[in-house]
Write a protein that holds these residues in place. Structure first.
Motif, mmCIF file in Angstrom:
data_model
loop_
_atom_site.group_PDB
_atom_site.id
_atom_site.type_symbol
_atom_site.label_atom_id
_atom_site.label_comp_id
_atom_site.label_asym_id
_atom_site.label_seq_id
_atom_site.Cartn_x
_atom_site.Cartn_y
_atom_site.Cartn_z
ATOM 1 N N UNK A 92 0.841 -1.206 0.000
ATOM 2 C CA UNK A 92 0.000 0.000 0.000
ATOM 3 C C UNK A 92 0.873 1.252 0.000
ATOM 4 N N UNK A 93 1.927 1.242 0.798
ATOM 5 C CA UNK A 93 2.829 2.389 0.838
ATOM 6 C C UNK A 93 3.608 2.507 -0.469
ATOM 7 N N UNK A 94 3.987 1.384 -1.047
ATOM 8 C CA UNK A 94 4.689 1.409 -2.339
ATOM 9 C C UNK A 94 3.812 2.057 -3.406
ATOM 10 N N UNK A 95 2.522 1.806 -3.364
ATOM 11 C CA UNK A 95 1.613 2.427 -4.326
ATOM 12 C C UNK A 95 1.596 3.947 -4.176
ATOM 13 N N UNK A 126 12.111 -4.923 -4.591
ATOM 14 C CA UNK A 126 13.004 -6.072 -4.465
ATOM 15 C C UNK A 126 12.602 -6.979 -3.307
ATOM 16 N N UNK A 127 12.243 -6.389 -2.169
ATOM 17 C CA UNK A 127 11.860 -7.182 -0.995
ATOM 18 C C UNK A 127 10.545 -7.918 -1.245
ATOM 19 N N UNK A 128 9.631 -7.282 -1.968
ATOM 20 C CA UNK A 128 8.323 -7.898 -2.245
ATOM 21 C C UNK A 128 8.244 -8.440 -3.670
ATOM 22 N N UNK A 129 9.356 -8.890 -4.208
ATOM 23 C CA UNK A 129 9.413 -9.258 -5.623
ATOM 24 C C UNK A 129 8.356 -10.269 -6.054
ATOM 25 N N UNK A 134 -1.621 -6.101 -5.608
ATOM 26 C CA UNK A 134 -1.686 -4.648 -5.585
ATOM 27 C C UNK A 134 -2.153 -4.110 -6.923
ATOM 28 N N UNK A 135 -2.306 -2.815 -6.986
ATOM 29 C CA UNK A 135 -2.693 -2.169 -8.238
ATOM 30 C C UNK A 135 -1.597 -2.334 -9.294
ATOM 31 N N UNK A 136 -0.338 -2.405 -8.839
ATOM 32 C CA UNK A 136 0.802 -2.591 -9.733
ATOM 33 C C UNK A 136 1.676 -3.700 -9.179
ATOM 34 N N UNK A 137 2.489 -4.265 -10.026
ATOM 35 C CA UNK A 137 3.381 -5.346 -9.597
ATOM 36 C C UNK A 137 4.694 -4.754 -9.082
#
Length: 169
Positions: A92-95, A126-129, A134-137
């Protein structure tokens, strides 16, 4: 037990940062530190600079959370539900950071602000590869992060606000 490691380790054991706690578990196997880090990763929100959602300052906080999870991910004390909760929170934060790479507003300008935000987005990718949902990969996060980091405007030297890059990037 000898310098300079002794003073470094003393500071590490006194730190309240979630990444430090996870790192202590990784180094020493201290289950109490792992439990504290786990609880913080699950229950504490990822903090952002509150006034302007300033990604340069907030990226340091996001970085701590990503690193803590990366250190703790192999710990048997994390259930599959724990992993899912933490990964969803990071995604969520990555988005938020992914969207921030498409605009230039206060706290997200070219130079250190965008570079630090992009760097932490790339580290999360990289950590969540293997993350899906999510909305994006993570690959899309990484691609956007690398484009933002390599953006020529980040390397302008003569500009109204100067050129300054620091930190995790």
């Amino acid at each position: 037990t000898r310098a300079p490691y002794q003073s470094w380790f003393a500071r590490l054991t006194q730190s309240n940062l979630v990444a430090s706690r996870a790192y202590l578990w990784l180094l020493t196997g201290d289950e109490d530190q792992a439990l504290i880090a786990r609880d913080e990763l699950i229950h504490k929100p990822i903090r952002r600079e509150p006034t302007f959602q300033y990604i340069e300052k907030s990226s340091h906080l996001f970085y701590q959370t990503i690193v803590a999870y990366d250190f703790l991910a192999s710990w048997s004390g994390l259930s599959s539900q724990d992993h899912s909760q933490i990964r969803n929170k990071l995604a969520k934060e990555a988005e938020f950071y992914y969207r921030a790479m498409t605009v230039s507003k206060g706290g997200q300008h070219f130079g250190n602000q965008q570079t630090l935000g992009a760097s932490v987005l790339g580290m999360c990718a990289l950590v969540l590869s293997e993350y899906r949902g999510g909305a994006h990969t993570p690959q899309e996060w990484l691609d956007r992060a690398l484009r933002a980091i390599k953006c020529p405007q980040n390397f302008w030297f003569w500009r109204p606000d100067g050129m300054f890059v620091e930190g995790n990037g």
